[in-house]
Design an enzyme around this catalytic site. Structure first.
Site, PDB file in Angstrom:
ATOM      1  N   ASP A  11       0.828  -1.207   0.000  1.00 54.08           N
ATOM      2  CA  ASP A  11       0.000   0.000   0.000  1.00 54.08           C
ATOM      3  C   ASP A  11       0.868   1.264   0.000  1.00 54.08           C
ATOM      4  O   ASP A  11       1.816   1.381   0.780  1.00 54.08           O
ATOM      5  CB  ASP A  11      -0.878  -0.013   1.255  1.00 54.08           C
ATOM      6  N   GLU A  64       1.343  -0.991  -5.444  1.00 53.42           N
ATOM      7  CA  GLU A  64       0.224  -0.072  -5.603  1.00 53.42           C
ATOM      8  C   GLU A  64       0.798   1.328  -5.783  1.00 53.42           C
ATOM      9  O   GLU A  64       0.804   2.155  -4.879  1.00 53.42           O
ATOM     10  CB  GLU A  64      -0.707  -0.102  -4.375  1.00 53.42           C
TER      11      GLU A  64
HETATM   12  C1  GLC Z   1      -3.785   3.424  -0.705  1.00 54.69           C
HETATM   13  C2  GLC Z   1      -5.199   2.921  -0.535  1.00 54.69           C
HETATM   14  C3  GLC Z   1      -6.078   4.052  -0.154  1.00 54.69           C
HETATM   15  C4  GLC Z   1      -5.555   4.676   1.110  1.00 54.69           C
HETATM   16  C5  GLC Z   1      -4.100   5.058   0.973  1.00 54.69           C
HETATM   17  C6  GLC Z   1      -3.488   5.319   2.312  1.00 54.69           C
HETATM   18  O1  GLC Z   1      -3.676   4.285  -1.764  1.00 54.69           O
HETATM   19  O2  GLC Z   1      -5.623   2.296  -1.690  1.00 54.69           O
HETATM   20  O3  GLC Z   1      -7.393   3.613   0.015  1.00 54.69           O
HETATM   21  O4  GLC Z   1      -6.301   5.805   1.399  1.00 54.69           O
HETATM   22  O5  GLC Z   1      -3.323   4.037   0.434  1.00 54.69           O
HETATM   23  O6  GLC Z   1      -3.310   4.114   3.005  1.00 54.69           O
HETATM   24  C1  GLC Z   2      -3.156   9.091  -4.373  1.00 57.78           C
HETATM   25  C2  GLC Z   2      -2.073   8.153  -4.105  1.00 57.78           C
HETATM   26  C3  GLC Z   2      -2.551   6.740  -4.155  1.00 57.78           C
HETATM   27  C4  GLC Z   2      -3.811   6.577  -3.338  1.00 57.78           C
HETATM   28  C5  GLC Z   2      -4.828   7.590  -3.649  1.00 57.78           C
HETATM   29  C6  GLC Z   2      -5.968   7.476  -2.696  1.00 57.78           C
HETATM   30  O1  GLC Z   2      -3.527   9.013  -5.682  1.00 57.78           O
HETATM   31  O2  GLC Z   2      -1.024   8.301  -5.041  1.00 57.78           O
HETATM   32  O3  GLC Z   2      -1.571   5.902  -3.659  1.00 57.78           O
HETATM   33  O4  GLC Z   2      -4.402   5.350  -3.614  1.00 57.78           O
HETATM   34  O5  GLC Z   2      -4.269   8.849  -3.557  1.00 57.78           O
HETATM   35  O6  GLC Z   2      -7.006   8.291  -3.112  1.00 57.78           O
END
Ligand code: GLC
Ligand code: GLC
Length: 649
Positions: free
Chosen positions: A286, A328
């Site tokens: 994540d 991710e």
């Molecule tokens: C990732 C998750 C998102 C979350 C963020 C912080 O992007 O997909 O839902 O808000 O990380 O953990």
């Molecule tokens: C941003 C971050 C991504 C996360 C997202 C959550 O785009 O780069 O990691 O999932 O915010 O909304």
């Protein structure tokens, strides 16, 4: 102290003073063998990041002890899986693989209830289930579970770690891999480490980025991107209790971990191994882009972030080689690619494909999709994409501005158009979406909404428009069809498979209403699954559409699984000689070829036969309709939103 000593000498010294007596003889042999193989790399990475610190060697030794303990706790069944996966390391490139991501509470509602959903997963052909974060988290807002208070405890409303282990092995028995989140950029402010920091313990204050005043935060903030401007401006939060500014990239209750501290690396490795040992086949890394901070940069995708992930990967190779990493990185396409490597992340979300599929649906044009995929689709043969259409997050328009420019598209204006289009502010749009994270300073914005609502089903059902319903279903099939066929693991986002509409109820929940992503976090009820499985009949147009979506997806998945061409094959993106169509060619070493052609418009399109020549045969068969297509007749016609999966005879 000199770190010039080579890793071999270092390992010998560490092993000489590491007690392996708690390991079985067999485990001790495995452990030393794997260390010999992977320690040199781990040593390189670790000393690259921490070598300048006087206690680096001490922490490295501690890390080896953590790895030893990790192997000791690994269950025999998982050790067997390690060996199996080492023999078949590219299992994730198999045509059999189809993923689904779901929230336990929205599908279960508990872990134990999910056992009953296994037949549902199987009826779709799902072989990989990603359970959204299910760890102990603050009550109320916990960023949908992404604020973890204890990695070793399941959120009590969902069950226990025992329940999770039971589910993992039940899934494994049915050939379904469990995927869990590894939320390692931050913890919640209720994690034991954060609590100790709040209590003033210096050791744990060093686990995070805490600052006495704004001097340093201000310096960093010059170059940082704001991720959730709707909840808080900037990337730091003032904590009254300790009177310090805390680095909080996401919500204020999510404290970024300080990876410049080797103790944090070690502590998190121990948590990671715990998750691996529950029985997860893959860990979703994540927010991995954010783990290293460097003054004067945007603190995303820094070189040392990569080195640290590679170091974590070495640790897995030593303790739990069955487990792979999924990246991710929702960032610039060039940066997404840098995480993908057999020694870093073997799997990666494909946010570029996702965003550009939506782009093509809105514009009915495929130039940006084609040009971008030509540039960015190809990755190492040891790795694979995880292709998705929707997920629990927003849609960000992360395409490459330079590629857009080449095509004469103004990136800023185009993003503005896409946001307008998908949030219903553009006349004639079929989509019902919601704006997310609008930034008043720079006009930036992202989009939320369910697959079905963004594809036009919500609007069409409301106005009783049967042609609109038809088009919406076709759009959904088109987008998912590409994820099933282009190469990689397709990942269904649970609730998409039954075409659920936006759920606006979050607007009445104080813990959710500030975060519009909840509009696309939708329950799949028993009534939904019963309908999908054919145990009940559709009683209204919504249910009829839902069943059409489910059956349509199920059919495409079945075709994917029956044809090896969807597995380990190369992908070549083609120019389709028609602005509304997207085409690619798959080819495998057995000489099989598949040509996929997709029409993104609501009008019939023609394709010149020269495209079919790429198949080099006299005829081919469309796997979706089972019809034979002659290669030499007049131009090929594609119906509105039609896709063809042409397998050369
Ligand atoms: C990732 C998750 C998102 C979350 C963020 C912080 O992007 O997909 O839902 O808000 O990380 O953990
Ligand atoms: C941003 C971050 C991504 C996360 C997202 C959550 O785009 O780069 O990691 O999932 O915010 O909304």
């Amino acid at each position: 102290m000199s770190y010039a000593a080579d890793s071999g000498v270092c390992l010998d010294r560490i092993l000489a003073s590491t007690d392996l007596s708690a390991l079985s003889k067999k485990d001790a042999t495995t452990f030393t063998r794997r260390l010999k193989e992977h320690f040199p790399r781990l040593f390189d990475k670790y000393t690259y990041v921490y070598g300048h610190q006087y206690d680096c060697y001490f922490h490295l030794q501690k890390l080896v002890e953590i790895l030893r303990d990790g192997l000791k706790s690994r269950k025999p069944a998982l050790k067997r899986l390690d060996n199996e996966r080492l023999r078949n390391p590219l299992w994730y490139r198999d045509e059999e693989q189809v993923g689904m991501a779901c929230y336990v509470d929205l599908m279960g509602p508990t872990l134990n209830d999910l056992h009953d959903k296994i037949p549902y997963f199987k009826s779709l052909g799902v072989t990989y289930v990603h359970l959204m974060p299910l760890y102990d988290a603050p009550k109320g807002d916990s960023d949908g579970g992404y604020a973890v208070s204890d990695y070793r405890k399941v959120n009590p409303t969902l069950g226990t770690v025992k329940d999770l282990e039971k589910l993992a092995s039940a899934l494994q028995k049915e050939g379904i891999n469990l995927v869990l989140d590894f939320v390692f950029n931050h913890t919640s402010d209720e994690h034991a480490w954060a609590k100790a920091a709040l209590a003033g313990e210096k050791q744990f204050q060093d686990y995070y980025y805490l600052f006495d005043d704004r001097t340093i935060p201000d310096q960093y903030e010059h170059t940082l991107r704001e991720i959730f401007p709707q909840v808080r401006r900037g990337s730091f939060t003032f904590n009254e209790q300790i009177e310090k500014w805390v680095w909080t990239t996401f919500n204020s209750f999510q404290w970024d971990l300080n990876y410049s501290n080797p103790e944090v690396f070690n502590a998190i490795t121990s948590e990671m191994l715990f998750l691996a040992n529950i029985g997860s086949a893959a860990l979703r890394l994540d927010a991995l882009a954010f783990i290293w901070k460097e003054l004067g940069t945007n603190c995303e995708n820094q070189e040392k972030a990569h080195v640290l992930i590679q170091a974590f990967n070495c640790c897995l190779q030593i303790v739990a080689p069955a487990v792979v990493f999924k990246s991710e990185a929702i960032v610039h396409p060039d940066e997404v690619l840098k995480y993908i490597d057999k020694d870093e992340c073997q799997l990666s979300y494909n946010p570029l494909l996702m965003a550009l599929l939506w782009n093509s649906l809105a514009t009915r044009k495929t130039r940006l999709l084609t040009r971008s995929m030509k540039k960015s689709f190809s990755i190492s043969e040891n790795c694979t994409w995880v292709n998705y259409v929707r997920c629990h997050d927003d849609i960000g328009w992360t395409f490459d501005d330079a590629v857009a420019n080449e095509l004469g598209i103004n990136a800023f204006d185009h993003r503005h158009f896409l946001n307008q289009f998908y949030t219903g502010r553009f006349e004639g749009s079929f989509a019902n979406g919601v704006p997310f994270a609008e930034n008043p300073s720079n006009g930036d914005c992202r989009v939320c909404g369910s697959l079905a609502s963004l594809c036009g089903l919500e609007g069409a059902l409301k106005s009783n428009d049967s042609k609109g319903i038809d088009d919406a279903v076709k759009r959904m099939m088109l987008l998912y069809g590409i994820t099933f066929s282009i190469g990689g693991i397709p990942l269904l986002y649970s609730s998409d498979e039954v075409g659920k509409l936006n759920d606006y109820s979050y607007r009445f929940d104080d813990t959710k209403k500030h975060d519009d992503r909840w509009v696309n976090r939708i329950a799949v009820t028993r009534a939904d699954t019963e309908l999908a499985l054919g145990n009940t009949s559709p009683a209204n147009p919504t249910e009829t559409a839902s069943l059409r979506v489910f059956n349509g997806l199920r059919k495409m998945i079945a075709i994917r699984k029956q044809n090896a061409i969807f597995g380990q094959s190369s992908t070549q993106i083609l120019d389709a000689d028609n602005h509304h169509c997207f085409a690619f060619l798959r080819e495998n070493t057995q000489g099989h070829k598949l040509l996929v052609i997709c029409n993104f418009s609501e009008h019939v399109q023609t394709i010149q036969r020269s495209l079919l020549a790429t198949l080099k045969g006299a005829s081919s068969r469309d796997l979706l309709t089972d019809e034979t297509v002659e290669m030499n007749a007049s131009p090929l016609l594609l119906e509105p939103f039609q896709q063809m999966w042409l397998l050369a005879d």
